[in-house]
Design a protein around this motif. Structure first.
Motif, PDB file in Angstrom:
ATOM      1  N   UNK A  94      64.214 -15.552  48.388  1.00 57.79           N
ATOM      2  CA  UNK A  94      63.773 -15.811  49.748  1.00 57.79           C
ATOM      3  C   UNK A  94      63.853 -14.593  50.651  1.00 57.79           C
ATOM      4  N   UNK A  95      64.160 -13.465  50.061  1.00 57.04           N
ATOM      5  CA  UNK A  95      64.321 -12.273  50.884  1.00 57.04           C
ATOM      6  C   UNK A  95      64.044 -11.059  50.021  1.00 57.04           C
ATOM      7  N   UNK A  96      63.292 -10.110  50.560  1.00 56.12           N
ATOM      8  CA  UNK A  96      62.906  -8.927  49.801  1.00 56.12           C
ATOM      9  C   UNK A  96      63.087  -7.688  50.668  1.00 56.12           C
ATOM     10  N   UNK A  97      63.490  -6.617  50.011  1.00 54.03           N
ATOM     11  CA  UNK A  97      63.713  -5.346  50.706  1.00 54.03           C
ATOM     12  C   UNK A  97      63.056  -4.235  49.905  1.00 54.03           C
ATOM     13  N   UNK A  98      62.500  -3.293  50.611  1.00 52.65           N
ATOM     14  CA  UNK A  98      62.046  -2.046  49.997  1.00 52.65           C
ATOM     15  C   UNK A  98      63.030  -0.945  50.366  1.00 52.65           C
ATOM     16  N   UNK A  99      63.426  -0.182  49.323  1.00 55.34           N
ATOM     17  CA  UNK A  99      64.311   0.957  49.513  1.00 55.34           C
ATOM     18  C   UNK A  99      63.615   2.234  49.061  1.00 55.34           C
ATOM     19  N   UNK A 159      67.250   1.936  53.303  1.00 53.04           N
ATOM     20  CA  UNK A 159      66.476   0.770  53.714  1.00 53.04           C
ATOM     21  C   UNK A 159      65.192   1.204  54.414  1.00 53.04           C
ATOM     22  N   UNK A 160      64.062   0.593  53.985  1.00 52.85           N
ATOM     23  CA  UNK A 160      62.786   0.895  54.647  1.00 52.85           C
ATOM     24  C   UNK A 160      62.336  -0.283  55.490  1.00 52.85           C
ATOM     25  N   UNK A 161      62.173  -1.423  54.830  1.00 46.10           N
ATOM     26  CA  UNK A 161      61.645  -2.600  55.509  1.00 46.10           C
ATOM     27  C   UNK A 161      61.984  -3.825  54.683  1.00 46.10           C
ATOM     28  N   UNK A 162      62.099  -4.951  55.356  1.00 43.34           N
ATOM     29  CA  UNK A 162      62.392  -6.187  54.640  1.00 43.34           C
ATOM     30  C   UNK A 162      61.412  -7.275  55.070  1.00 43.34           C
ATOM     31  N   UNK A 163      61.395  -8.358  54.297  1.00 48.79           N
ATOM     32  CA  UNK A 163      60.536  -9.484  54.628  1.00 48.79           C
ATOM     33  C   UNK A 163      61.152 -10.755  54.070  1.00 48.79           C
ATOM     34  N   UNK A 164      61.080 -11.816  54.844  1.00 46.98           N
ATOM     35  CA  UNK A 164      61.578 -13.107  54.379  1.00 46.98           C
ATOM     36  C   UNK A 164      60.438 -13.892  53.763  1.00 46.98           C
ATOM     37  N   UNK A 165      60.797 -14.874  52.968  1.00 47.67           N
ATOM     38  CA  UNK A 165      59.777 -15.600  52.214  1.00 47.67           C
ATOM     39  C   UNK A 165      58.887 -16.467  53.099  1.00 47.67           C
ATOM     40  N   UNK A 166      59.268 -16.675  54.346  1.00 48.83           N
ATOM     41  CA  UNK A 166      58.421 -17.476  55.245  1.00 48.83           C
ATOM     42  C   UNK A 166      57.410 -16.603  55.991  1.00 48.83           C
ATOM     43  N   UNK A 167      57.300 -15.340  55.578  1.00 45.74           N
ATOM     44  CA  UNK A 167      56.366 -14.411  56.186  1.00 45.74           C
ATOM     45  C   UNK A 167      55.411 -13.884  55.124  1.00 45.74           C
ATOM     46  N   UNK A 168      54.216 -13.474  55.562  1.00 47.57           N
ATOM     47  CA  UNK A 168      53.246 -12.877  54.648  1.00 47.57           C
ATOM     48  C   UNK A 168      53.155 -11.366  54.822  1.00 47.57           C
ATOM     49  N   UNK A 203      54.097 -11.707  44.361  1.00 45.88           N
ATOM     50  CA  UNK A 203      53.812 -10.292  44.391  1.00 45.88           C
ATOM     51  C   UNK A 203      54.083  -9.750  45.789  1.00 45.88           C
ATOM     52  N   UNK A 204      54.683  -8.585  45.860  1.00 46.20           N
ATOM     53  CA  UNK A 204      54.786  -7.922  47.156  1.00 46.20           C
ATOM     54  C   UNK A 204      54.410  -6.458  46.997  1.00 46.20           C
ATOM     55  N   UNK A 205      54.000  -5.886  48.090  1.00 47.53           N
ATOM     56  CA  UNK A 205      53.567  -4.498  48.066  1.00 47.53           C
ATOM     57  C   UNK A 205      54.084  -3.767  49.296  1.00 47.53           C
TER      58      UNK A 205
END
Lengths: 116, 109
Positions: free
Chosen positions: B31-36, B46-55, B72-74
């Motif tokens: 439910x949570x993703x981070x790009x490092x 840490x660069x940016x993160x996104x929760x699963x309720x967001x596109x 998939x995330x990019x």
């Protein structure tokens, strides 16, 4: 710049030595982590402390012994290591481990460990 | 089980181009993703993160897109600069972060 401080940056130790890696954060975070990273590989979780209590041990050999003296400090005691334990050891912290809050984990610069 | 992985181990771009780094995950419960970003000899940044309720989420020159349908995330980096050269990891999970294998981004002038 990272607010997670690790010392020493470099450590060379023999297989019979006892040494410690230290980590400090002053962000008020209540979760702290140790990761191990080999060259060209992603970080691998070793230990997690939540509110100064060990909450996750990812089947790490007992020659690695973590300690959390208080909410700002995290140590990793090393004893009788093997050459294959040579790696970058990363400390990290986050506000909490509550999954609703999210788990933004902030890393230190790491301690490069060489076991000879 | 849960795994997070990247499609390509290396990506080479010219300065000024846009870069897209991809990542696939297998666990629908993440439910949570981070790009490092990790530069040589340094810890992951840490660069940016996104929760699963967001596109989609945007930062400074970076955008993360999340497609839960295909898991998939990019990470998109606009106007890539030589200073962006590094290894990029996606990480995801619930109570513990799992890192993907990493993509090495090389930016040439």
């Amino acid at each position: 710049d990272t607010e997670v401080t690790q010392t020493p940056k470099h450590l060379v130790m023999g297989m019979t030595n006892k040494k410690s890696l230290k980590c400090e954060q002053h962000m008020g975070h209540r979760a702290m982590y140790w990761y191990k990273q080999k060259a060209k590989k992603p970080p691998e979780l070793m230990f997690v402390y939540s509110y100064e209590k060990l909450s996750i041990n990812e089947s790490v050999p007992s020659r690695f012994s973590p300690e959390c003296p208080n909410s700002s400090l995290l140590n990793l005691h090393l004893h009788a290591l093997q050459p294959e334990d040579s790696a970058l050891y990363l400390c990290a912290s986050s506000q909490a481990r509550d999954r609703v809050s999210g788990n933004t984990i902030y890393f230190g610069e790491g301690s490069w460990l060489t076991v000879v | 089980g849960e795994s997070v992985g990247l499609h390509l181990p290396t990506l080479s771009v010219q300065e000024g181009d846009n870069s897209i780094i991809n990542c696939a995950y297998s666990n629908s419960a993440s439910d949570y993703f981070i790009w490092y970003k990790q530069e040589s000899g340094k810890g992951p940044q840490f660069i940016i993160d996104i929760r699963s309720n967001m596109d989609k989420r945007q930062g400074q020159r970076v955008t993360v897109l999340l497609n839960k349908t295909v898991k998939h995330l990019s990470l998109q980096i606009a106007a890539t600069q030589p200073g962006d050269s590094a290894v990029y990891f996606c990480a995801g999970g619930g109570t513990a972060l799992i890192f993907g294998k990493g993509t090495t981004l090389s930016v040439s002038s």
